[in-house]
Write a protein that holds these residues in place. Structure first.
Motif, mmCIF file in Angstrom:
data_model
loop_
_atom_site.group_PDB
_atom_site.id
_atom_site.type_symbol
_atom_site.label_atom_id
_atom_site.label_comp_id
_atom_site.label_asym_id
_atom_site.label_seq_id
_atom_site.Cartn_x
_atom_site.Cartn_y
_atom_site.Cartn_z
ATOM 1 N N SER A 24 0.838 -1.197 0.000
ATOM 2 C CA SER A 24 0.000 0.000 0.000
ATOM 3 C C SER A 24 0.877 1.253 0.000
ATOM 4 N N ASP A 654 -5.954 -4.385 5.297
ATOM 5 C CA ASP A 654 -5.430 -3.594 4.179
ATOM 6 C C ASP A 654 -6.301 -3.847 2.964
ATOM 7 N N THR A 656 -6.206 -1.790 0.242
ATOM 8 C CA THR A 656 -5.648 -0.999 -0.865
ATOM 9 C C THR A 656 -5.871 -1.652 -2.226
ATOM 10 N N ARG A 666 -3.190 3.897 -0.409
ATOM 11 C CA ARG A 666 -3.222 3.220 0.889
ATOM 12 C C ARG A 666 -4.626 3.310 1.468
ATOM 13 N N ARG A 668 -5.929 1.448 4.749
ATOM 14 C CA ARG A 668 -5.833 0.542 5.889
ATOM 15 C C ARG A 668 -6.800 0.985 6.982
ATOM 16 N N GLY A 806 0.877 3.829 7.316
ATOM 17 C CA GLY A 806 1.531 2.776 6.559
ATOM 18 C C GLY A 806 2.134 1.664 7.378
#
Length: 814
Positions: A24, A654, A656, A666, A668, A806
């Motif tokens: 991501s 996640d 993505t 991204r 999440r 991240g």
């Protein structure tokens, strides 16, 4: 304990099988964590880079799902022997012959080679406990005719692994030839032998008496309702209903005859004679349905053909000794024809479901076909065998190698909550027959052992149901007989407790499966015996968290980020959550399941905006189509972080890869559940361009939003409620609520639902959102939130949690 092998937090327990999702965006270099903090673990199995992984990912990129590689790297296998499967190389011609070598290195270092022509293998030998490695070599299957040489994968057999074969059965099943010969030499009836019926009689007239009485009464009534001809096409629903009804009536009438035919009671003898005549008339009627009127080669008729095949098979098995030679030939020929139709649809010349298994109708048809092939092994018409050893070897072990495709060894089910509930209706009859005839118990497959655990956590006793996807029921009465089915087929403390909560009743469907359950009286259990009220099913990307497993007034939270994407009956709902309390639904799966891929489904029900998930720029969400297909397995998520801390559970999904990769870099979401009634939802979002981010939520009743976006949103359902409030540094500043669908469901009537959206009024490239959800609206906890150089720091109930863009979250250990 019964539910073994796949603990809630470890990646080494054989959960998924899918590789890690697309990264991501660039991962920032984190500052070192303070010594008092620990990052949550990534539960995914290690990715093994070889032709199998490459093939899985290349097919996924086209929107197709393949057979999983099993056992996965590091799996602890709790069945013995294990079964092996891997993705099938795309066929280049009809009926292509494959040449695979499965190599297994045993704990003593010796390597055994098993040549196979399929992408699966069921060994016929007991494996010792210990550590193994395995790989697959596809001979001549690479470009230019080179061999496809797989990497070695590790798994282990636990010392307490359950024997797949009943005592003594593995000797008979040592080879396809001996297995087939033993069954073919066994007279009918094979599923319910006279000896097995005798062991069941005490149960029929004691704890299952209400069920028996209901069946006997129903058979007496149906005897004056003659066997039906197939309805004219294209009355698909009617065709399926009629075929299913005839299947049930044949089986129930045959059972009444079998049980009462030797009764000393004249009334029961008379009822048995009537039942025999009724069952025989229905069987012969079904055998004479025109095989060309509907052939099951499309989704409109394949379920009906499956029902017909099974009705004929069970009817013949029960009644064959009461059929004339001509009648037997007619029925056996009809069974062979219908079996050929099912095989053509489910496998065909290009091995459809062995290559791309994610189609609900055909997945059930494969098990039906295997069951029919086992029951009919060696039967012939005019001296010509209709069910040969080659067919047996091709189809029967396949049912054990594949199980169901929507999950792994952890028992999770990832093709829609409703279908996860109905799996038992759609498979247990066939699995019962396979066990009875072959001596190999499909309920000892690791996936089935742990399916009971999935039922316990996804659908704990009460009024809430399995979430997510097509057919998911929001709230209401639960089917009562499933628990008894599990307790008698997968006995243990958890299933015994489940059965104690839902005792046998006779006013619901599934009567024959209840009546013919194994001769087991479920033990008494005061509780399910689980160590935690939270559980991760990593193979399906589902986390189920409860304040209690035993209290029906529990708070329940389900979170999803699934590798099955929006394929088949799954929705574009990665990183979506649902919440209920006191048996009432609060945050819901919105929309209605009027029919598969209906206009309502395409415009709303399957869309991300219909779920408690993130969209952007006016409802743009995750992908629902790929390469002309109406579903997309590549629009996936995964649970990439999980920790069960006892009084708190934290999970990160996640999603993505599910969004447009040109825009979303991204997506999440972390859910932090502090038991019993607080939930924190952190969204870590980034895009390649500035977008207006949206946080969607849905309820059965109108939320109270009087204070606007910056204030508390309250959702109430009877005596249950929750309050949601943004507490992060970055916040949404608009709030709208509507009660309309863009396309209404095609139902005679339906209740409106309420759809709320928090939105950023200005576009931005990234957002760190934090929402506090207080179930019960107690308002007794005030968290503190601060943006620090290490990340977003949250302090709540004496513990600190750190959220970093991240990266996986961390929690304080002191």
């Amino acid at each position: 304990m019964l539910l073994a092998g796949c603990g809630g937090g470890g990646g080494s327990d054989g959960l998924g099988g899918s590789p890690a999702p697309t990264p991501s965006g660039p991962t920032p270099t984190p500052p070192p964590l303070a010594a008092s903090f620990k990052q949550i673990d990534d539960p995914r199995p290690a990715v093994v880079n070889d032709w199998q992984t490459a093939l899985i990912e290349s097919e996924r990129g086209r929107g197709w799902g393949t057979v999983q590689t099993l056992p996965v790297e590091g799996q602890v296998v709790t069945q013995n022997p294990p079964v092996f499967s891997w993705p099938l190389h795309p066929p280049k011609a009809p009926n292509q012959v494959y040449d695979y070598d499965l190599e297994v290195r045993f704990p003593d270092g010796n390597v055994r080679r098993y040549p196979v022509a399929t992408n699966w293998f069921l060994p016929r030998e007991q494996f010792g406990a210990g550590s193994y490695t395995w790989r697959v070599i596809g001979r001549g299957l690479e470009a230019g005719g080179a061999d496809a040489i797989g990497a070695w994968r590790q798994f282990s057999i636990s010392a307490d692994a359950q024997a797949l074969f009943d005592p003594g059965a593995l000797v008979t099943a040592a080879s396809d030839a001996s297995w087939f010969a033993a069954i073919a030499a066994t007279p009918h009836p094979r599923v319910l032998t006279d000896a097995r019926l005798d062991t069941l009689r005490p149960f029929l007239f004691n704890q299952r008496k209400t069920v028996w009485d209901a069946i006997a009464a129903r058979v007496a009534t149906q005897a004056v309702d003659p066997a039906q001809a197939p309805p004219a096409l294209p009355a698909t629903a009617q065709l399926t209903s009629v075929s299913e009804t005839e299947q049930r009536r044949i089986e129930e009438a045959a059972l009444v005859w079998r049980v009462w035919r030797s009764s000393a009671n004249a009334t029961e003898q008379s009822a048995a004679a009537v039942a025999l005549a009724d069952a025989k008339a229905r069987l012969l009627n079904l055998a004479n349905w025109d095989n060309n009127t509907f052939t099951g080669q499309d989704s409109a008729t394949d379920v009906a053909v499956r029902h017909v095949l099974w009705a004929l098979t069970l009817g013949y098995d029960h009644l064959s000794t009461n059929l004339s030679s001509g009648e037997r030939d007619t029925v056996v020929q009809a069974i062979a024809t219908r079996a050929g139709q099912v095989q053509s649809r489910a496998i065909g010349a290009f091995r459809a479901r062995e290559r791309m298994p994610f189609e609900a109708h055909s997945a059930a048809s494969l098990i039906t076909l295997a069951g029919a092939t086992a029951v009919m092994a060696g039967d012939s018409v005019g001296g010509n065998t209709q069910f040969s050893q080659a067919q047996f070897a091709r189809l029967v072990p396949l049912a054990y190698a594949f199980g169901h495709p929507w999950g792994g060894a952890d028992g999770g089910y990832g093709n829609g909550g409703g279908y996860g509930e109905w799996l038992m209706d759609n498979s247990f009859g066939y699995l019962d027959a396979l066990h009875a005839v072959t001596g190999a118990n499909p309920y000892r497959l690791q996936q089935m052992q742990n399916y009971a655990k999935y039922r316990l956590y996804a659908i704990p006793y009460g009024r809430l149901h399995a979430p997510f996807g097509d057919g998911a029921v929001i709230e209401g009465f639960q089917v009562p007989y499933y628990a008894y089915w599990l307790a008698t087929r997968i006995p243990g403390q958890a299933t015994a407790w489940m059965a104690a909560q839902q005792p046998i009743r006779a006013n619901f469907g599934g009567l024959t499966r209840t009546l013919m359950s194994p001769a087991i009286d479920p033990a008494t259990a005061a509780d399910p015996g689980m160590n935690s009220s939270s559980m991760l099913f990593a193979s399906t990307g589902q986390v189920s968290m409860h304040s209690s497993l035993t209290d029906t007034a529990r708070t329940t939270i389900h979170f999803k980020s699934s590798p099955f994407g929006s394929s088949n009956h799954s929705h574009a709902d990665q990183n979506h959550l649902v919440i209920g309390s006191k048996g009432k639904a609060l945050l819901i799966d919105s929309g209605y399941y009027d029919s598969y891929l209906s206009p309502h489904a395409k415009a709303w029900y399957r869309q991300t905006k219909a779920h408690n998930a993130v969209t952007y720029d006016g409802g743009t969400g995750q992908r629902t189509e790929a390469n002309g297909q109406s579903t997309d397995i590549s629009a996936m998520g995964q649970i990439v972080g999980y920790h069960d801390g006892g009084n708190f559970t934290i999970a990160t999904g996640d999603a993505t890869p599910a969004y447009d990769p040109a825009v979303i870099t991204r997506a999440r979401r972390t859910v932090l559940y502090l038991k019993p009634d607080l939930l924190l939802v952190h969204d870590d979002l980034a895009a390649s361009r500035a977008v207006r981010w949206e946080w969607n939520f849905h309820s059965l009743y109108a939320p109270n939003t009087a204070g606007g976006a910056s204030s508390t949103v309250k959702i109430t359902n009877g005596d249950a409620s929750l309050c949601m409030q943004q507490i992060g540094v970055e916040r949404f500043d608009r709030l709208t609520v509507i009660d309309q669908f863009p396309v209404d469901p095609a139902l005679a009537s339906f209740a409106p639902q309420f759809h709320g959206t928090w939105q950023t009024s200005s576009a931005r490239n990234a957002l760190q959102s934090l929402v506090l959800i207080d179930v019960g609206c107690k308002g007794t906890t005030t968290p503190t939130v601060a943006q620090t150089s290490a990340g977003l720091l949250l302090e709540l109930q004496g513990r600190q949690f750190l959220f970093r863009p991240g990266l996986l979250p961390a929690y304080s250990t002191n």
